[in-house]
Design an enzyme around this catalytic site. Structure first.
Site, PDB file in Angstrom:
ATOM      1  N   ARG A  94       0.819  -1.213   0.000  1.00 34.73           N
ATOM      2  CA  ARG A  94       0.000   0.000   0.000  1.00 34.73           C
ATOM      3  C   ARG A  94       0.856   1.267   0.000  1.00 34.73           C
ATOM      4  O   ARG A  94       0.437   2.293  -0.533  1.00 34.73           O
ATOM      5  CB  ARG A  94      -0.956  -0.010   1.192  1.00 34.73           C
ATOM      6  CG  ARG A  94      -2.111  -0.963   0.937  1.00 34.73           C
ATOM      7  CD  ARG A  94      -3.117  -0.932   2.051  1.00 34.73           C
ATOM      8  NE  ARG A  94      -4.395  -1.443   1.571  1.00 34.73           N
ATOM      9  CZ  ARG A  94      -5.356  -1.876   2.362  1.00 34.73           C
ATOM     10  NH1 ARG A  94      -5.193  -1.852   3.664  1.00 34.73           N
ATOM     11  NH2 ARG A  94      -6.494  -2.307   1.857  1.00 34.73           N
ATOM     12  N   LYS A 140     -19.400 -15.068   2.806  1.00 36.57           N
ATOM     13  CA  LYS A 140     -20.785 -14.646   2.990  1.00 36.57           C
ATOM     14  C   LYS A 140     -21.482 -14.159   1.723  1.00 36.57           C
ATOM     15  O   LYS A 140     -20.965 -13.301   1.014  1.00 36.57           O
ATOM     16  CB  LYS A 140     -20.821 -13.497   3.991  1.00 36.57           C
ATOM     17  CG  LYS A 140     -20.571 -13.909   5.413  1.00 36.57           C
ATOM     18  CD  LYS A 140     -20.886 -12.730   6.276  1.00 36.57           C
ATOM     19  CE  LYS A 140     -20.627 -12.960   7.736  1.00 36.57           C
ATOM     20  NZ  LYS A 140     -20.503 -11.651   8.395  1.00 36.57           N
ATOM     21  N   GLY A 175      -9.059  -8.768  -0.541  1.00 45.87           N
ATOM     22  CA  GLY A 175      -7.864  -8.937   0.271  1.00 45.87           C
ATOM     23  C   GLY A 175      -7.405 -10.383   0.357  1.00 45.87           C
ATOM     24  O   GLY A 175      -6.221 -10.683   0.196  1.00 45.87           O
ATOM     25  N   GLY A 215     -13.081  -3.785  -0.059  1.00 47.10           N
ATOM     26  CA  GLY A 215     -14.431  -3.223   0.081  1.00 47.10           C
ATOM     27  C   GLY A 215     -14.719  -2.165  -0.965  1.00 47.10           C
ATOM     28  O   GLY A 215     -15.811  -2.133  -1.557  1.00 47.10           O
TER      29      GLY A 215
HETATM   30  P1  ADP Z   1     -11.879 -11.522  -0.137  1.00 40.73           P
HETATM   31  O1  ADP Z   1     -11.113 -10.883   0.997  1.00 40.73           O
HETATM   32  O2  ADP Z   1     -10.952 -12.051  -1.215  1.00 40.73           O
HETATM   33  O3  ADP Z   1     -12.946 -10.617  -0.675  1.00 40.73           O
HETATM   34  P2  ADP Z   1     -13.694 -12.816   1.676  1.00 40.73           P
HETATM   35  O4  ADP Z   1     -13.196 -12.000   2.820  1.00 40.73           O
HETATM   36  O5  ADP Z   1     -15.055 -12.550   1.169  1.00 40.73           O
HETATM   37  O6  ADP Z   1     -12.636 -12.803   0.464  1.00 40.73           O
HETATM   38  O7  ADP Z   1     -13.726 -14.356   2.109  1.00 40.73           O
HETATM   39  C1  ADP Z   1     -12.597 -15.028   2.536  1.00 40.73           C
HETATM   40  C2  ADP Z   1     -12.937 -16.036   3.605  1.00 40.73           C
HETATM   41  O8  ADP Z   1     -13.914 -16.969   3.163  1.00 40.73           O
HETATM   42  C3  ADP Z   1     -11.728 -16.828   3.961  1.00 40.73           C
HETATM   43  O9  ADP Z   1     -11.399 -16.580   5.307  1.00 40.73           O
HETATM   44  C4  ADP Z   1     -12.154 -18.283   3.752  1.00 40.73           C
HETATM   45  O10 ADP Z   1     -11.669 -19.154   4.735  1.00 40.73           O
HETATM   46  C5  ADP Z   1     -13.655 -18.196   3.805  1.00 40.73           C
HETATM   47  N1  ADP Z   1     -14.273 -19.337   3.099  1.00 40.73           N
HETATM   48  C6  ADP Z   1     -14.076 -19.718   1.840  1.00 40.73           C
HETATM   49  N2  ADP Z   1     -14.757 -20.840   1.551  1.00 40.73           N
HETATM   50  C7  ADP Z   1     -15.397 -21.190   2.674  1.00 40.73           C
HETATM   51  C8  ADP Z   1     -16.267 -22.283   3.022  1.00 40.73           C
HETATM   52  N3  ADP Z   1     -16.595 -23.222   2.123  1.00 40.73           N
HETATM   53  N4  ADP Z   1     -16.750 -22.314   4.281  1.00 40.73           N
HETATM   54  C9  ADP Z   1     -16.415 -21.382   5.174  1.00 40.73           C
HETATM   55  N5  ADP Z   1     -15.620 -20.330   4.914  1.00 40.73           N
HETATM   56  C10 ADP Z   1     -15.103 -20.233   3.680  1.00 40.73           C
HETATM   57 MG    MG Z   2     -11.549 -10.653   3.184  1.00 39.53          MG
END
Ligand code: ADP
Ligand code: MG
Length: 391
Positions: A35, A198, A348, A371
């Site tokens: 960053r 989620k 992230g 975000g």
């Molecule tokens: P990003 O930061 O790339 O946007 P998110 O923060 O939305 O991604 O999601 C990442 C999290 O989702 C990780 O901590 C991962 O462990 C969790 N995750 C991925 N697949 C599953 C699953 N099948 N069940 C529970 N958690 C999950």
């Molecule tokens: Mg994340």
């Protein structure tokens, strides 16, 4: 169109630059300086244009007095000074005569960084008095903190209203350009990969992408709410019960645009040591949970991706922090790294996965804002950018 650096005259002007120096720290040491590196072009531009440069940023979440001890920007000043090969004056307060005097003593081309903006309670409340105060210290304002552009805080939004003129920096320009182009004028097919935990966090982006993308591949924990909506039993997998109806409506609207896993790596427990096995959607045992996409799904997703000309990836395909459930994420990441396509990471955890595998250089762009990039892709206005003066 928002003003950019070229639209302002910085010569001998005091310029407040909102950066995103919210870097990861471990035991007081910066573990990833990306960053800081990303905002260097803007700082160098201002140095070359003889500005008196006042940098500010937040760092972490400040809730107690104790937090303040661990969240000083002093480490960033040291790192920045190394990267710029120039002295960076660090002022350990966010207000007051010490800061005011230091700013008034700045010479053209000098760089000053003041303490964590979140040490002020008014920062996250977008307090008008605080914004006015910071604005009163300078002539011009540059926002280059893409990672916090989706938040209306005093240093990211409020302050823009009280300066003589403002613009976005080179990093924000680049982020808007690359992500904006991929959405507005993509080389097709445009494939979006949405994963993570989620549904509720990413519902908005799926909704908007249904109008734009040719295919939306779903993975991660959020897939199971969709599979449930399709009538499958999902055992103990992650479920957002109150989003099932919404998932149904998207499935109906999407025709074949929305692509879901056909099999999963399931485990008895949420643990790397747990017994695991691959099951098709209609065979998932009731006492197991899906923690990664299965081998058939990987094949299917790779065959969709091989023809893609633009790919936007947000969210891992499984619980990639545990090595036994990282196969899907790694396979997709490797597939993207070898594509002859525009590839963008906007999350992230997805970015961390790419870095871990050593593929960061193989992507067209890794966004500095999880975000912010999501909200931008949802079609929302980002307050930190909206507040900047128009051309
Ligand atoms: P990003 O930061 O790339 O946007 P998110 O923060 O939305 O991604 O999601 C990442 C999290 O989702 C990780 O901590 C991962 O462990 C969790 N995750 C991925 N697949 C599953 C699953 N099948 N069940 C529970 N958690 C999950
Ligand atoms: Mg994340």
């Amino acid at each position: 169109m928002k003003k950019t650096l070229n639209d302002l005259d910085f010569n001998n002007k005091k310029v407040l630059v909102r950066c995103d120096f919210n870097v990861p720290l471990k035991d007081g040491i910066i573990t990833d300086d990306n960053r800081i590196v990303q905002v260097l072009p803007t700082i160098k531009y201002l140095i070359e244009h003889n500005a008196k440069i006042v940098l500010c940023s937040h760092l972490g979440k400040v809730k107690t007095e104790e937090d303040k001890k661990n969240l000083s920007l002093k480490v960033v000043a040291t790192k920045l000074s190394e990267l710029l090969n120039q002295k960076v004056i660090f002022i350990d307060v966010t207000k007051g005569s010490k800061l005011e005097m230091a700013i008034n003593n700045l010479e053209a081309g000098q760089v000053l960084l003041f303490e964590n903006t979140r040490f002020e309670l008014g920062e996250t409340k977008n307090d008008a008095e605080l914004a006015k105060y910071w604005a009163s210290l300078v002539d011009l304002y540059v926002n280059d903190a893409f990672g916090t552009a989706h938040r209306a805080h005093a240093s990211t939004e409020g302050v823009a209203h009280y300066v003589n003129d403002s613009c976005v920096g080179l990093l924000i320009e680049k982020e808007l350009d690359i992500i904006g182009n991929a959405l507005e004028n993509p080389k097709r097919p445009l494939v979006a990969i949405i994963g993570g935990a989620k549904v509720s966090e990413k519902i908005g982006v799926i909704d908007n992408l249904l109008n734009i993308a040719d295919k939306i591949i779903i993975g991660g924990g959020m897939a199971y709410t969709f599979l449930k909506a399709m009538g499958y039993e999902i055992g103990a997998s992650l479920l957002e019960e109150d989003k099932i109806e919404l998932a149904k409506s998207y499935l109906a609207k999407a025709n074949d645009k929305l692509v879901l896993p056909i099999d999963s790596i399931c485990a008895k427990e949420f643990s790397n040591d747990s017994f695991k096995e691959a099951y098709d959607n209609d065979n998932m045992p009731s006492d197991m949970m899906g923690l990664d996409i299965g081998p058939k799904t990987i094949d299917k997703y790779q065959s969709i991706l091989k023809d893609a000309k633009t790919v936007i990836w947000n969210g891992p395909m499984g619980v990639f922090e545990m090595s036994n459930f990282a196969t899907g994420t790694n396979a997709i990441c490797e597939c993207l790294a070898n594509l002859d396509a525009i590839t963008i990471i906007g999350g992230g955890d997805s970015a961390a996965a790419a870095k871990q595998l050593g593929y960061s250089d193989k992507f067209t762009h890794i966004s500095t804002g999880g975000g912010a990039s999501l909200e931008f892709m949802e079609g929302k206005k980002l307050p930190g950018i909206e507040a900047i003066a128009n051309k």
